[in-house]
Design an enzyme around this catalytic site. Sequence first.
Site, PDB file in Angstrom:
ATOM      1  N   LYS A  65      13.602   0.612  -0.146  1.00 19.35           N
ATOM      2  CA  LYS A  65      13.532   2.035   0.053  1.00 19.35           C
ATOM      3  C   LYS A  65      12.776   2.383   1.341  1.00 19.35           C
ATOM      4  O   LYS A  65      12.878   3.485   1.858  1.00 19.35           O
ATOM      5  CB  LYS A  65      12.789   2.676  -1.122  1.00 19.35           C
ATOM      6  CG  LYS A  65      13.372   2.363  -2.479  1.00 19.35           C
ATOM      7  CD  LYS A  65      12.416   2.827  -3.577  1.00 19.35           C
ATOM      8  CE  LYS A  65      12.872   2.323  -4.927  1.00 19.35           C
ATOM      9  NZ  LYS A  65      11.836   2.556  -5.953  1.00 19.35           N
ATOM     10  N   GLY A  66      11.997   1.402   1.824  1.00 20.35           N
ATOM     11  CA  GLY A  66      11.066   1.683   2.907  1.00 20.35           C
ATOM     12  C   GLY A  66      11.707   2.154   4.195  1.00 20.35           C
ATOM     13  O   GLY A  66      11.110   2.906   4.961  1.00 20.35           O
TER      14      GLY A  66
ATOM     15  N   GLU B 229      15.175  -2.189   9.758  1.00 17.63           N
ATOM     16  CA  GLU B 229      14.041  -2.481   8.871  1.00 17.63           C
ATOM     17  C   GLU B 229      12.872  -1.550   9.183  1.00 17.63           C
ATOM     18  O   GLU B 229      12.686  -1.129  10.331  1.00 17.63           O
ATOM     19  CB  GLU B 229      13.581  -3.933   9.067  1.00 17.63           C
ATOM     20  CG  GLU B 229      14.415  -4.959   8.312  1.00 17.63           C
ATOM     21  CD  GLU B 229      13.947  -5.124   6.873  1.00 17.63           C
ATOM     22  OE1 GLU B 229      13.257  -4.216   6.355  1.00 17.63           O
ATOM     23  OE2 GLU B 229      14.245  -6.162   6.269  1.00 17.63           O
ATOM     24  N   ASP B 230      12.068  -1.275   8.172  1.00 21.48           N
ATOM     25  CA  ASP B 230      10.865  -0.480   8.402  1.00 21.48           C
ATOM     26  C   ASP B 230       9.749  -1.333   9.004  1.00 21.48           C
ATOM     27  O   ASP B 230       9.090  -0.943   9.950  1.00 21.48           O
ATOM     28  CB  ASP B 230      10.392   0.186   7.100  1.00 21.48           C
ATOM     29  CG  ASP B 230      10.310  -0.794   5.936  1.00 21.48           C
ATOM     30  OD1 ASP B 230      10.756  -1.961   6.094  1.00 21.48           O
ATOM     31  OD2 ASP B 230       9.815  -0.409   4.858  1.00 21.48           O
TER      32      ASP B 230
ATOM     33  N   ASP C 183       6.819  -8.394   8.431  1.00 19.16           N
ATOM     34  CA  ASP C 183       5.534  -9.107   8.479  1.00 19.16           C
ATOM     35  C   ASP C 183       5.748 -10.600   8.253  1.00 19.16           C
ATOM     36  O   ASP C 183       5.817 -11.354   9.203  1.00 19.16           O
ATOM     37  CB  ASP C 183       4.470  -8.483   7.567  1.00 19.16           C
ATOM     38  CG  ASP C 183       4.937  -8.255   6.146  1.00 19.16           C
ATOM     39  OD1 ASP C 183       6.012  -8.737   5.763  1.00 19.16           O
ATOM     40  OD2 ASP C 183       4.198  -7.608   5.397  1.00 19.16           O
TER      41      ASP C 183
ATOM     42  N   LYS D 290       4.621  -6.788  12.556  1.00 24.27           N
ATOM     43  CA  LYS D 290       3.269  -7.293  12.339  1.00 24.27           C
ATOM     44  C   LYS D 290       3.304  -8.805  12.575  1.00 24.27           C
ATOM     45  O   LYS D 290       3.317  -9.604  11.637  1.00 24.27           O
ATOM     46  CB  LYS D 290       2.847  -6.987  10.895  1.00 24.27           C
ATOM     47  CG  LYS D 290       1.356  -6.844  10.695  1.00 24.27           C
ATOM     48  CD  LYS D 290       1.018  -6.744   9.229  1.00 24.27           C
ATOM     49  CE  LYS D 290       1.064  -5.348   8.689  1.00 24.27           C
ATOM     50  NZ  LYS D 290       0.568  -5.283   7.286  1.00 24.27           N
TER      51      LYS D 290
ATOM     52  N   PHE E   5      -3.037  -3.058   6.335  1.00 21.44           N
ATOM     53  CA  PHE E   5      -2.068  -2.597   5.339  1.00 21.44           C
ATOM     54  C   PHE E   5      -1.753  -1.132   5.604  1.00 21.44           C
ATOM     55  O   PHE E   5      -2.616  -0.267   5.477  1.00 21.44           O
ATOM     56  CB  PHE E   5      -2.600  -2.786   3.922  1.00 21.44           C
ATOM     57  CG  PHE E   5      -1.514  -2.681   2.894  1.00 21.44           C
ATOM     58  CD1 PHE E   5      -0.727  -3.777   2.583  1.00 21.44           C
ATOM     59  CD2 PHE E   5      -1.243  -1.485   2.258  1.00 21.44           C
ATOM     60  CE1 PHE E   5       0.301  -3.684   1.652  1.00 21.44           C
ATOM     61  CE2 PHE E   5      -0.217  -1.380   1.333  1.00 21.44           C
ATOM     62  CZ  PHE E   5       0.548  -2.482   1.027  1.00 21.44           C
ATOM     63  N   VAL E   6      -0.501  -0.882   5.981  1.00 14.98           N
ATOM     64  CA  VAL E   6      -0.112   0.474   6.392  1.00 14.98           C
ATOM     65  C   VAL E   6       0.856   1.083   5.386  1.00 14.98           C
ATOM     66  O   VAL E   6       1.626   0.373   4.721  1.00 14.98           O
ATOM     67  CB  VAL E   6       0.509   0.473   7.810  1.00 14.98           C
ATOM     68  CG1 VAL E   6      -0.527   0.088   8.844  1.00 14.98           C
ATOM     69  CG2 VAL E   6       1.715  -0.451   7.889  1.00 14.98           C
TER      70      VAL E   6
ATOM     71  N   ASP F  24       5.198   2.027   1.376  1.00 15.15           N
ATOM     72  CA  ASP F  24       4.494   2.416   0.156  1.00 15.15           C
ATOM     73  C   ASP F  24       3.370   1.472  -0.216  1.00 15.15           C
ATOM     74  O   ASP F  24       3.260   0.354   0.307  1.00 15.15           O
ATOM     75  CB  ASP F  24       5.485   2.457  -1.022  1.00 15.15           C
ATOM     76  CG  ASP F  24       5.792   1.052  -1.545  1.00 15.15           C
ATOM     77  OD1 ASP F  24       6.153   0.172  -0.729  1.00 15.15           O
ATOM     78  OD2 ASP F  24       5.659   0.827  -2.760  1.00 15.15           O
TER      79      ASP F  24
ATOM     80  N   ARG G  86       5.103   7.081   0.481  1.00 12.83           N
ATOM     81  CA  ARG G  86       6.300   6.962   1.321  1.00 12.83           C
ATOM     82  C   ARG G  86       6.597   8.256   2.079  1.00 12.83           C
ATOM     83  O   ARG G  86       7.193   8.238   3.144  1.00 12.83           O
ATOM     84  CB  ARG G  86       7.525   6.628   0.459  1.00 12.83           C
ATOM     85  CG  ARG G  86       7.521   5.250  -0.180  1.00 12.83           C
ATOM     86  CD  ARG G  86       8.906   4.975  -0.769  1.00 12.83           C
ATOM     87  NE  ARG G  86       8.914   3.871  -1.716  1.00 12.83           N
ATOM     88  CZ  ARG G  86       9.005   2.588  -1.379  1.00 12.83           C
ATOM     89  NH1 ARG G  86       9.066   2.250  -0.114  1.00 12.83           N
ATOM     90  NH2 ARG G  86       9.039   1.653  -2.310  1.00 12.83           N
TER      91      ARG G  86
END
Lengths: 188, 201
Positions: free
Chosen positions: A48-49, A105-106, A109, A137, A158-159, A165, A171
């Site tokens: 969902k990101g 992609e959001d 990492d 990242k 951590f964002v 989310d 979100r």
Amino acid sequence: MTRTADLQGDIGDVLLTEEDIAAKVAELGRQIAADYGGRNLTLVSVLKGSLPFMADLMRQIPLPLRIDLMEVSSYGGTATESSGLVRIIKDLSASIADEDVLLVEDIIDTGLTLNYLVRYLRGKNPASLRICTLLDKPARRLVDIPVDYVGFEIPDQFVVGYGLDYGERYRNLRFVGVLRPEVYTPAD
Amino acid sequence: MTQPAAGVPPARPAFAHASEAELARILDFYDVRWTYEPDTFPIGWSLDGEVVESFSPDFYLPDLDLYVELTTLKQKLVRKKNRKLRRLRELYPDIRIKLFYARDFRMLLLKFGRMALVDELTGTTGQATPPRPADAGPEPEPVLSLAELELPELDPDLLVAGPATTPRGRRRGRRRRRGAGEAGPVAVEALATEDPDPPPA
């Protein structure tokens, strides 16, 4: 007792403002439009990101493109039970064979999810497959995969926000911010 | 050990730490093949040429040609591991290896919404209980681990390290040591200096 999320108060620092994001998305859109002119471009996004990024990016690409959405299960194993393999919760709704696919992609990492998706999508024989991510990242990369379009390289924090989310919250923030550690650190 | 083909439940190795078992599950989940401690690399030799220090990365990911070392040790002890890792990279520059610190692992679990596992899987509480035969006697007295003792001058790996522990590792060790050329053998005393690089915060 379950802690109630405080949409604004739980954010330590704002890493990327709404304006920062809008400017970068427009820049990426111009770049992608220049690279894909005259080709059959399909944007594939991962729920969902990536939803806000996808929605904004596609409107910055003035090409007759198609879009499609996928959703894959996230790891949620426990120390005592095996959680099996990643599952495709929602597959592509149309064939991408011979299409030029851009995976949107959001954040990247570890690269584990991306690695899985790239292998999966390659199996559907697209004419080409490239990757676009809003956030990268690199400090946390386990699987190195070349990324063609990167919005922002961010530090190892951590964002949340703009689709990202924590526990399915945050979100809908219009910016990307660093979550306060006390939010995810259990109180003694 | 190597994973069997997809669809066949793999026999799990005896992981030294619960965090390693968790990382194996994560790799399984994302269909990344791995082997557990397949190779041991000599990194220190006595003046007689005997291997006195070695390094066995926790995982090897064959499809990525990547070794992964996972440590949830306290930062004081990580310093020693950093030094060993740097030595490994000097001697075997063609090896690709990534070190996962406690912080990295914590963030990985956070990403997956598994923060409740952090305390369970990190530090000394995450030490896997060795399998005991069914007819074993009474539970042995608990023994403090090196991490609990907080002895930064001791290198826990050195206490168990020896020559390459598998035929493949021995072959590789010899090959890699030859490949290292003029770099080895190296007296271990020369390696026992403090690591000037602080671990990540």
